[in-house]
Design an enzyme around this catalytic site. Structure first.
Site, PDB file in Angstrom:
ATOM      1  N   ASP A   1       0.800  -0.985  -0.536  1.00 17.47           N
ATOM      2  CA  ASP A   1       0.254   0.225   0.349  1.00 17.47           C
ATOM      3  C   ASP A   1       0.808   1.231  -0.126  1.00 17.47           C
ATOM      4  O   ASP A   1       1.738   1.288   0.283  1.00 17.47           O
ATOM      5  CB  ASP A   1      -0.769  -0.320   1.163  1.00 17.47           C
ATOM      6  CG  ASP A   1      -1.760   1.205   1.674  1.00 17.47           C
ATOM      7  OD1 ASP A   1      -2.617   1.372   0.856  1.00 17.47           O
ATOM      8  OD2 ASP A   1      -1.306   1.639   2.540  1.00 17.47           O
TER       9      ASP A   1
ATOM     10  N   ASP B   1       0.546   5.654   0.719  1.00 15.26           N
ATOM     11  CA  ASP B   1      -0.044   6.434   2.052  1.00 15.26           C
ATOM     12  C   ASP B   1      -0.435   5.176   2.879  1.00 15.26           C
ATOM     13  O   ASP B   1      -1.406   4.518   3.008  1.00 15.26           O
ATOM     14  CB  ASP B   1      -1.352   7.346   1.288  1.00 15.26           C
ATOM     15  CG  ASP B   1      -1.277   8.155   0.745  1.00 15.26           C
ATOM     16  OD1 ASP B   1      -0.346   8.169   0.498  1.00 15.26           O
ATOM     17  OD2 ASP B   1      -2.542   8.113  -0.431  1.00 15.26           O
TER      18      ASP B   1
HETATM   19 MG   LIG Z   1      -2.991   3.111   3.391  1.00 18.10          MG
END
Ligand SMILES: [Mg+2]
Ligand SMILES: [Zn+2]
Length: 196
Positions: free
Chosen positions: A10, A12
């Site tokens: 992932d 952010d």
């Molecule tokens: Mg995230």
């Protein structure tokens, strides 16, 4: 049979600080361990593939071009640390907000499996022997939706997810790590052990 395994990462809250919408390049800040973590993936034989939802595009908060600008900066900063990404896959859709083509009930908004399945087809990845690492429940659901292992990191939303929501989750993460670097080190260790 596909031979390659991947660690899907992932963006952010996992590779970079969770700051809400990254609506300007100046808001994108990698974690200090990001390059080391991706380099460790590169050295492990796993592929390093970023999977990220950027519905801010559908919402009209920033253009698609900004997403590419951010990912160019991401690749360049990682490259300065001797690390490289094998792929970056982005969902810019939202099922009910904004205008077409971004307003779309797509198959790729995490935790739907589209981004992982596209990467798997492009890069010949065996997803069932792969991992998804992220800071939110949706990242774990993505992992389980494709039959991969789900790893929760405590950066970004992770610590709060763990404290406030995980007790009610029907299924617990396959691994919980302080941050991406620790997650990668433990994934590589358990793969060598033959435990996975
Ligand atoms: Mg995230
Ligand atoms: Zn999508």
């Amino acid at each position: 049979m596909a031979a390659r395994r991947a660690i899907f990462v992932d963006r952010d809250g996992t590779l970079s600080h969770e700051v809400g919408y990254v609506n300007h390049l100046s808001r994108f800040r990698l974690f200090p361990f990001a390059a080391s973590a991706v380099r460790a993936i590169n050295n492990s034989g796993f592929l390093a593939v970023v999977v990220t939802n950027q519905a801010g595009v559908a919402r009209g908060y920033y253009p698609e071009s900004l997403v590419h600008e951010v990912h160019d900066a991401l690749r360049s900063e990682l490259s300065g640390g001797g690390a490289r990404l094998d792929g970056v896959y982005v969902c810019m859709h939202h099922p009910s907000v904004g205008e077409p083509p971004y307003r779309l009930d797509c198959d790729c908004r995490k935790p739907k499996p589209g981004l992982v399945l596209r990467a798997a087809a492009d890069l010949d990845i065996d997803v069932k022997r792969s991992y998804v690492v992220g800071d939110r429940e949706g990242d774990l659901e993505l992992a389980w939706n494709v039959g991969a292992r789900g790893v929760l990191v405590k950066t970004g939303y992770g610590l709060g997810e763990l404290r406030n929501r995980a007790p009610q989750w029907p299924r617990q993460p396959d691994m919980v790590a302080e941050h991406l670097l620790e997650a990668v080190q433990r994934i590589v260790a358990e793969s060598k052990d033959g435990r996975a």
